[in-house]
Scaffold this active site. Structure first.
Site, PDB file in Angstrom:
ATOM      1  N   GLY A  18       0.847  -1.199   0.000  1.00 20.52           N
ATOM      2  CA  GLY A  18       0.000   0.000   0.000  1.00 20.52           C
ATOM      3  C   GLY A  18       0.879   1.244   0.000  1.00 20.52           C
ATOM      4  N   LYS A  22       7.604   2.655  -1.533  1.00 19.26           N
ATOM      5  CA  LYS A  22       8.249   1.339  -1.646  1.00 19.26           C
ATOM      6  C   LYS A  22       8.144   0.837  -3.083  1.00 19.26           C
ATOM      7  CE  LYS A  22       7.593  -0.535   3.011  1.00 19.26           C
ATOM      8  NZ  LYS A  22       7.181  -1.738   3.768  1.00 19.26           N
ATOM      9  N   ASP A  75       8.635  -6.149   4.270  1.00 16.32           N
ATOM     10  CA  ASP A  75       8.410  -5.553   5.580  1.00 16.32           C
ATOM     11  C   ASP A  75       9.747  -5.014   6.083  1.00 16.32           C
ATOM     12  OD1 ASP A  75       5.932  -5.466   7.491  1.00 16.32           O
ATOM     13  OD2 ASP A  75       7.727  -5.611   8.753  1.00 16.32           O
ATOM     14  N   PHE A 151       9.913   8.696   2.596  1.00 13.87           N
ATOM     15  CA  PHE A 151       8.773   8.485   3.495  1.00 13.87           C
ATOM     16  C   PHE A 151       9.288   8.066   4.869  1.00 13.87           C
ATOM     17  CE2 PHE A 151       8.544   3.825   3.970  1.00 13.87           C
ATOM     18  CZ  PHE A 151       9.470   3.441   3.022  1.00 13.87           C
ATOM     19  N   ASP A 154      12.813   8.457   6.858  1.00  7.17           N
ATOM     20  CA  ASP A 154      13.866   8.945   5.945  1.00  7.17           C
ATOM     21  C   ASP A 154      14.481  10.284   6.389  1.00  7.17           C
ATOM     22  OD1 ASP A 154      13.940   6.791   4.259  1.00  7.17           O
ATOM     23  OD2 ASP A 154      12.703   7.684   2.683  1.00  7.17           O
ATOM     24  N   HIS A 180      18.471  -0.579   2.676  1.00 10.06           N
ATOM     25  CA  HIS A 180      18.106  -1.920   3.113  1.00 10.06           C
ATOM     26  C   HIS A 180      17.196  -2.577   2.079  1.00 10.06           C
ATOM     27  CE1 HIS A 180      15.319   1.195   4.151  1.00 10.06           C
ATOM     28  NE2 HIS A 180      14.398   0.369   4.634  1.00 10.06           N
ATOM     29  N   ARG A 181      16.193  -1.812   1.597  1.00  8.54           N
ATOM     30  CA  ARG A 181      15.209  -2.370   0.663  1.00  8.54           C
ATOM     31  C   ARG A 181      15.874  -2.717  -0.674  1.00  8.54           C
ATOM     32  NH1 ARG A 181      12.060   1.215   1.454  1.00  8.54           N
ATOM     33  NH2 ARG A 181      11.153   0.064   3.160  1.00  8.54           N
TER      34      ARG A 181
HETATM   35  P1  IMP Z   1       6.468  -1.430   7.010  1.00 10.12           P
HETATM   36  O1  IMP Z   1       5.723  -2.160   8.088  1.00 10.12           O
HETATM   37  O2  IMP Z   1       7.415  -2.299   6.245  1.00 10.12           O
HETATM   38  O3  IMP Z   1       5.587  -0.636   6.103  1.00 10.12           O
HETATM   39  O4  IMP Z   1       7.436  -0.375   7.673  1.00 10.12           O
HETATM   40  C1  IMP Z   1       7.250   0.072   8.970  1.00 10.12           C
HETATM   41  C2  IMP Z   1       7.618   1.504   9.120  1.00 10.12           C
HETATM   42  O5  IMP Z   1       9.026   1.631   9.079  1.00 10.12           O
HETATM   43  C3  IMP Z   1       7.086   2.424   8.038  1.00 10.12           C
HETATM   44  O6  IMP Z   1       5.848   2.953   8.364  1.00 10.12           O
HETATM   45  C4  IMP Z   1       8.122   3.521   8.022  1.00 10.12           C
HETATM   46  O7  IMP Z   1       7.786   4.500   8.961  1.00 10.12           O
HETATM   47  C5  IMP Z   1       9.386   2.805   8.448  1.00 10.12           C
HETATM   48  N1  IMP Z   1      10.200   2.468   7.280  1.00 10.12           N
HETATM   49  C6  IMP Z   1      10.324   1.300   6.635  1.00 10.12           C
HETATM   50  N2  IMP Z   1      11.163   1.406   5.604  1.00 10.12           N
HETATM   51  C7  IMP Z   1      11.561   2.681   5.586  1.00 10.12           C
HETATM   52  C8  IMP Z   1      12.426   3.417   4.735  1.00 10.12           C
HETATM   53  O8  IMP Z   1      12.976   2.945   3.737  1.00 10.12           O
HETATM   54  N3  IMP Z   1      12.588   4.697   5.066  1.00 10.12           N
HETATM   55  C9  IMP Z   1      11.990   5.296   6.124  1.00 10.12           C
HETATM   56  N4  IMP Z   1      11.177   4.675   6.940  1.00 10.12           N
HETATM   57  C10 IMP Z   1      10.958   3.366   6.672  1.00 10.12           C
END
Ligand code: IMP
Length: 196
Positions: A18, A22, A75, A151, A154, A180-181
């Site tokens: 969603g 990402k 995730d 987002f 960051d 990381h991603r």
């Molecule tokens: P999610 O459950 O994978 O969507 O990630 C959990 C939370 O971690 C997100 O709502 C972001 O606030 C934070 N997050 C995850 N990946 C990133 C990133 O690449 N940059 C910044 N915040 C991140």
């Protein structure tokens, strides 16, 4: 939403998320491997667990069950050393509640600002068994928010390999050099292109 029918011939990977940021990051990385990324907006379950791999696994199983397609999900979490790994698997909840400003408050006067992001991609299909791919980036929590891109956390995360800028001060391509991603996506893409 990207239309599946508009893709050229070639490999396509279906990403259930969603989070449009990402998706953008994934589309750039997978394009390096000539894989098109299709965004599937399916409401997959997100369980609560201390381990982000378990969260990703449950989510991809649920998505495959609903769509009957080969699918990947991702995730991620931010793990801060001085806070014993908090918010980690609770990053999404913490972001929605106290946000970046709340984290900066918790880190006020904390000198040791080391942290890392951890990403897990889980892939599964109606025929294939589940596989996970991990990526991590070390860095530091900044003293203040900087930048408007990206987002989540960051604006307060500076990767060790580019310590003067937060992720939010980078373009998607720049963030993808370190993130990381992107690391998890590259592992996934290498396996995916050698398998399908
Ligand atoms: P999610 O459950 O994978 O969507 O990630 C959990 C939370 O971690 C997100 O709502 C972001 O606030 C934070 N997050 C995850 N990946 C990133 C990133 O690449 N940059 C910044 N915040 C991140």
């Amino acid at each position: 939403m990207t239309r599946v029918s508009s893709f050229p011939k070639g490999r396509v990977a279906f990403f259930v998320t969603g989070n449009i940021h990402k998706f953008k990051e994934a589309r750039h990385v997978l394009a390096e491997y000539k894989v098109a990324t299709a965004l599937l907006r399916v409401k997959a379950s997100e369980i609560q667990d201390d381990d982000i791999e378990n969260i990703a696994k449950a989510s991809v199983r649920d998505a495959v069950e609903r769509c009957r397609l080969p699918i990947f999900v991702e995730d991620a979490g931010l793990f801060i050393d001085a806070l014993n790994g908090f918010p980690g698997p609770y990053s999404s909840y913490v972001y929605r509640t106290i946000g970046t400003k709340g984290i900066l408050k918790l880190m006020k006067e904390v000198e040791k600002r080391d942290a890392y992001f951890h990403s897990v991609i889980a892939f599964c299909s109606p025929k294939e068994s589940l596989r996970c791919f991990h990526g991590k980036v070390k860095g530091k929590i900044s003293q203040e928010e900087r930048g408007n891109s990206g987002f989540g956390f960051d604006p307060i995360f500076k990767p060790s390999d580019s310590p003067n800028r937060t992720f939010a001060e980078m373009t998607t391509e720049e963030k993808n050099k370190f993130s990381h991603r992107a690391q998890a996506l590259r592992k996934f893409a290498e396996w995916y292109t050698s398998t399908f």
